[in-house]
Write a protein that holds these residues in place. Structure first.
Motif, mmCIF file in Angstrom:
data_model
loop_
_atom_site.group_PDB
_atom_site.id
_atom_site.type_symbol
_atom_site.label_atom_id
_atom_site.label_comp_id
_atom_site.label_asym_id
_atom_site.label_seq_id
_atom_site.Cartn_x
_atom_site.Cartn_y
_atom_site.Cartn_z
ATOM 1 N N UNK A 1 0.835 -1.205 0.000
ATOM 2 C CA UNK A 1 0.000 0.000 0.000
ATOM 3 C C UNK A 1 0.868 1.252 0.000
ATOM 4 N N UNK A 2 1.854 1.280 0.878
ATOM 5 C CA UNK A 2 2.720 2.458 0.963
ATOM 6 C C UNK A 2 3.456 2.693 -0.356
ATOM 7 N N UNK A 3 3.924 1.595 -0.978
ATOM 8 C CA UNK A 3 4.625 1.722 -2.239
ATOM 9 C C UNK A 3 3.743 2.284 -3.332
ATOM 10 N N UNK A 4 2.506 1.785 -3.407
ATOM 11 C CA UNK A 4 1.572 2.281 -4.419
ATOM 12 C C UNK A 4 1.256 3.752 -4.197
ATOM 13 N N UNK A 5 1.085 4.125 -2.946
ATOM 14 C CA UNK A 5 0.774 5.525 -2.632
ATOM 15 C C UNK A 5 1.960 6.438 -2.956
ATOM 16 N N UNK A 6 3.160 6.009 -2.584
ATOM 17 C CA UNK A 6 4.335 6.836 -2.821
ATOM 18 C C UNK A 6 4.604 7.001 -4.317
ATOM 19 N N UNK A 7 4.357 5.952 -5.081
ATOM 20 C CA UNK A 7 4.656 6.006 -6.516
ATOM 21 C C UNK A 7 3.616 6.790 -7.297
ATOM 22 N N UNK A 8 2.364 6.659 -6.908
ATOM 23 C CA UNK A 8 1.295 7.227 -7.731
ATOM 24 C C UNK A 8 0.501 8.345 -7.051
ATOM 25 N N UNK A 9 0.676 8.514 -5.750
ATOM 26 C CA UNK A 9 -0.083 9.540 -5.037
ATOM 27 C C UNK A 9 -1.489 9.120 -4.691
ATOM 28 N N UNK A 10 -1.873 7.927 -5.131
ATOM 29 C CA UNK A 10 -3.179 7.361 -4.815
ATOM 30 C C UNK A 10 -3.104 5.860 -5.032
ATOM 31 N N UNK A 11 -4.094 5.154 -4.524
ATOM 32 C CA UNK A 11 -4.134 3.704 -4.680
ATOM 33 C C UNK A 11 -5.398 3.345 -5.437
ATOM 34 N N UNK A 12 -5.233 2.658 -6.563
ATOM 35 C CA UNK A 12 -6.355 2.363 -7.441
ATOM 36 C C UNK A 12 -7.330 1.351 -6.869
ATOM 37 N N UNK A 13 -8.500 1.290 -7.463
ATOM 38 C CA UNK A 13 -9.561 0.391 -6.997
ATOM 39 C C UNK A 13 -9.176 -1.080 -7.140
ATOM 40 N N UNK A 14 -8.318 -1.388 -8.110
ATOM 41 C CA UNK A 14 -7.947 -2.786 -8.359
ATOM 42 C C UNK A 14 -6.760 -3.237 -7.512
ATOM 43 N N UNK A 15 -6.259 -2.344 -6.657
ATOM 44 C CA UNK A 15 -5.047 -2.637 -5.887
ATOM 45 C C UNK A 15 -5.162 -3.925 -5.085
#
Length: 203
Positions: free
Chosen positions: A170-184
């Motif tokens: 979760x942290x990686x997705x947030x740091x890379x994209x600024x948000x976490x997608x619905x399919x995460x």
């Protein structure tokens, strides 16, 4: 008859302040959590909480001696571990716990607190913030252990490492994209537990 009316009036009057106090306390804690979520513990002050909650500083000080007590109350309100809903297949149980991580890091603790935790901005509250994260993480660990015991996922998974990877995902997705997608959550389940399949019955 008059005595009964007077007694009833006194009872209603005594109950009203209790309800009002509970409502005021809830507004204070809600405001503190919102500031904590967005900006981290160092921005939780009596002034900031008063401004966001609309509760007068004098009222706040009657309940809490300082910002530390407000933070304690706010953090304590988030410690309890939620229960996994009944009736979910293994795939959906794992996915639900991933959403629990998402909610915990984004809505309950907040990225502001995660940043404060990583930099140890408020050492006296580091353990309290970590306790909230670990409470959510233990729910994830329990689901994984049950899945291993039932044979649904491979037995050589190290549960503690897997949970750390899930939190990190979760942290990686947030740091890379600024948000976490619905399919995460679905994507992470497929990577960590590729043998699991969603229950498509009734869909």
């Amino acid at each position: 008859m008059v005595g009964e009316v007077e007694t009833e009036s006194v009872a209603l009057t005594s109950r009203r302040p209790v309800k009002e106090r509970a409502g005021t306390d809830a507004r204070i804690v809600k405001a503190a959590l919102e500031i904590l979520r967005l900006h981290g513990p160092n921005r939780v002050t009596v002034e900031a909480v008063a401004a966001l909650s609309g509760v007068a500083k004098t009222t706040i000080y009657r309940r809490y001696a300082n910002r530390e007590e407000i933070l304690d109350a706010a953090l304590h309100s988030q410690v309890a571990s939620p229960c996994v809903p009944d009736g979910l297949c293994v795939y959906d149980r794992v996915k639900w716990t991933l959403e629990l991580i998402r909610r915990g890091l984004s809505n309950e603790v907040g990225m502001g607190s995660v940043g404060a935790l990583l930099t140890d901005q408020e050492p006296e509250f580091t353990e309290s913030i970590r306790e909230i994260i670990n409470a959510r993480s233990e729910v994830v660990a329990a689901v994984l252990r049950t899945a291993i015991e039932s044979g649904a996922i491979r037995k050589d998974i190290d549960v503690d490492t897997a949970v750390s990877m899930l939190v990190g995902a979760y942290l990686g997705a947030y740091l890379r994209h600024g948000e976490v997608g619905e399919s995460w959550a679905d994507e992470v389940v497929h990577i960590v537990c590729p043998e699991l399949e969603p229950d498509t019955k009734g869909q």
